[in-house]
Design a protein around this motif. Sequence first.
Motif, PDB file in Angstrom:
ATOM      1  N   MET A   1       0.842  -1.172   0.000  1.00 44.23           N
ATOM      2  CA  MET A   1       0.000   0.000   0.000  1.00 44.23           C
ATOM      3  C   MET A   1       0.891   1.240   0.000  1.00 44.23           C
ATOM      4  O   MET A   1       1.914   1.281   0.665  1.00 44.23           O
ATOM      5  CB  MET A   1      -0.908  -0.024   1.234  1.00 44.23           C
ATOM      6  CG  MET A   1      -1.840   1.142   1.243  1.00 44.23           C
ATOM      7  SD  MET A   1      -3.201   0.989   2.409  1.00 44.23           S
ATOM      8  CE  MET A   1      -2.417   1.019   3.973  1.00 44.23           C
ATOM      9  N   CYS A   2       0.462   2.259  -0.745  1.00 44.21           N
ATOM     10  CA  CYS A   2       1.229   3.491  -0.876  1.00 44.21           C
ATOM     11  C   CYS A   2       0.769   4.480   0.196  1.00 44.21           C
ATOM     12  O   CYS A   2      -0.423   4.760   0.335  1.00 44.21           O
ATOM     13  CB  CYS A   2       1.018   4.074  -2.258  1.00 44.21           C
ATOM     14  SG  CYS A   2       2.083   5.454  -2.599  1.00 44.21           S
ATOM     15  N   VAL A   3       1.716   5.024   0.954  1.00 44.37           N
ATOM     16  CA  VAL A   3       1.390   5.943   2.034  1.00 44.37           C
ATOM     17  C   VAL A   3       1.942   7.316   1.687  1.00 44.37           C
ATOM     18  O   VAL A   3       3.108   7.443   1.297  1.00 44.37           O
ATOM     19  CB  VAL A   3       2.001   5.454   3.366  1.00 44.37           C
ATOM     20  CG1 VAL A   3       1.694   6.428   4.482  1.00 44.37           C
ATOM     21  CG2 VAL A   3       1.494   4.065   3.697  1.00 44.37           C
ATOM     22  N   MET A   4       1.122   8.336   1.826  1.00 44.42           N
ATOM     23  CA  MET A   4       1.581   9.703   1.571  1.00 44.42           C
ATOM     24  C   MET A   4       2.510  10.137   2.701  1.00 44.42           C
ATOM     25  O   MET A   4       2.177   9.979   3.877  1.00 44.42           O
ATOM     26  CB  MET A   4       0.375  10.649   1.491  1.00 44.42           C
ATOM     27  CG  MET A   4      -0.566  10.357   0.343  1.00 44.42           C
ATOM     28  SD  MET A   4       0.175  10.655  -1.245  1.00 44.42           S
ATOM     29  CE  MET A   4       0.379  12.405  -1.196  1.00 44.42           C
ATOM     30  N   HIS A   5       3.656  10.679   2.363  1.00 40.28           N
ATOM     31  CA  HIS A   5       4.620  11.110   3.372  1.00 40.28           C
ATOM     32  C   HIS A   5       4.462  12.576   3.730  1.00 40.28           C
ATOM     33  O   HIS A   5       4.931  13.006   4.774  1.00 40.28           O
ATOM     34  CB  HIS A   5       6.037  10.850   2.880  1.00 40.28           C
ATOM     35  CG  HIS A   5       6.326   9.401   2.697  1.00 40.28           C
ATOM     36  ND1 HIS A   5       6.507   8.533   3.759  1.00 40.28           N
ATOM     37  CD2 HIS A   5       6.438   8.639   1.586  1.00 40.28           C
ATOM     38  CE1 HIS A   5       6.741   7.320   3.307  1.00 40.28           C
ATOM     39  NE2 HIS A   5       6.697   7.348   1.985  1.00 40.28           N
ATOM     40  N   ALA A   6       3.859  13.338   2.853  1.00 38.65           N
ATOM     41  CA  ALA A   6       3.655  14.760   3.124  1.00 38.65           C
ATOM     42  C   ALA A   6       2.240  15.127   2.722  1.00 38.65           C
ATOM     43  O   ALA A   6       1.685  14.565   1.780  1.00 38.65           O
ATOM     44  CB  ALA A   6       4.659  15.592   2.343  1.00 38.65           C
ATOM     45  N   PRO A   7       1.645  16.067   3.415  1.00 42.88           N
ATOM     46  CA  PRO A   7       0.280  16.467   3.040  1.00 42.88           C
ATOM     47  C   PRO A   7       0.267  17.212   1.704  1.00 42.88           C
ATOM     48  O   PRO A   7       1.219  17.902   1.348  1.00 42.88           O
ATOM     49  CB  PRO A   7      -0.153  17.370   4.183  1.00 42.88           C
ATOM     50  CG  PRO A   7       1.115  17.877   4.764  1.00 42.88           C
ATOM     51  CD  PRO A   7       2.128  16.794   4.578  1.00 42.88           C
ATOM     52  N   ILE A   8      -0.816  17.052   0.977  1.00 41.71           N
ATOM     53  CA  ILE A   8      -0.968  17.726  -0.309  1.00 41.71           C
ATOM     54  C   ILE A   8      -1.510  19.120  -0.056  1.00 41.71           C
ATOM     55  O   ILE A   8      -2.473  19.290   0.694  1.00 41.71           O
ATOM     56  CB  ILE A   8      -1.934  16.947  -1.220  1.00 41.71           C
ATOM     57  CG1 ILE A   8      -1.372  15.557  -1.500  1.00 41.71           C
ATOM     58  CG2 ILE A   8      -2.173  17.699  -2.517  1.00 41.71           C
ATOM     59  CD1 ILE A   8      -2.331  14.672  -2.247  1.00 41.71           C
ATOM     60  N   ASN A   9      -0.900  20.116  -0.666  1.00 38.64           N
ATOM     61  CA  ASN A   9      -1.352  21.495  -0.520  1.00 38.64           C
ATOM     62  C   ASN A   9      -2.496  21.721  -1.503  1.00 38.64           C
ATOM     63  O   ASN A   9      -2.277  21.901  -2.688  1.00 38.64           O
ATOM     64  CB  ASN A   9      -0.201  22.468  -0.782  1.00 38.64           C
ATOM     65  CG  ASN A   9      -0.589  23.889  -0.477  1.00 38.64           C
ATOM     66  OD1 ASN A   9      -1.668  24.138   0.044  1.00 38.64           O
ATOM     67  ND2 ASN A   9       0.288  24.818  -0.790  1.00 38.64           N
TER      68      ASN A   9
END
Length: 60
Positions: A1-9
Motif C-alpha cells: 500500500m502506498c502511504v503519503m509522506h507529506a500532506p498535499i497542498n
Amino acid sequence: MCVMHAPINRQAPKVHRSEKKVIKDRTPFNKELLKPDVDFVDERRIEKVEDKGFFAKLFN
C-alpha cells in the motif's frame, strides 16, 4: 500500500490584485502617427540567388 509522506497542498495560491492600478505613463492616441510617411523611399533590392546543387557547391 502506498502511504503519503507529506500532506498535499490543496489551497489555491493567494493572488494580490490591486483594483486601483493606474497607468500613468500612457501616451494619448494620435491619428497623425497612423499616416504613412510621405518622404519614405523603399531602398530594398531583390537579388536572385542562384540555387546550386550540393556537388556544385562542393567542387567549385
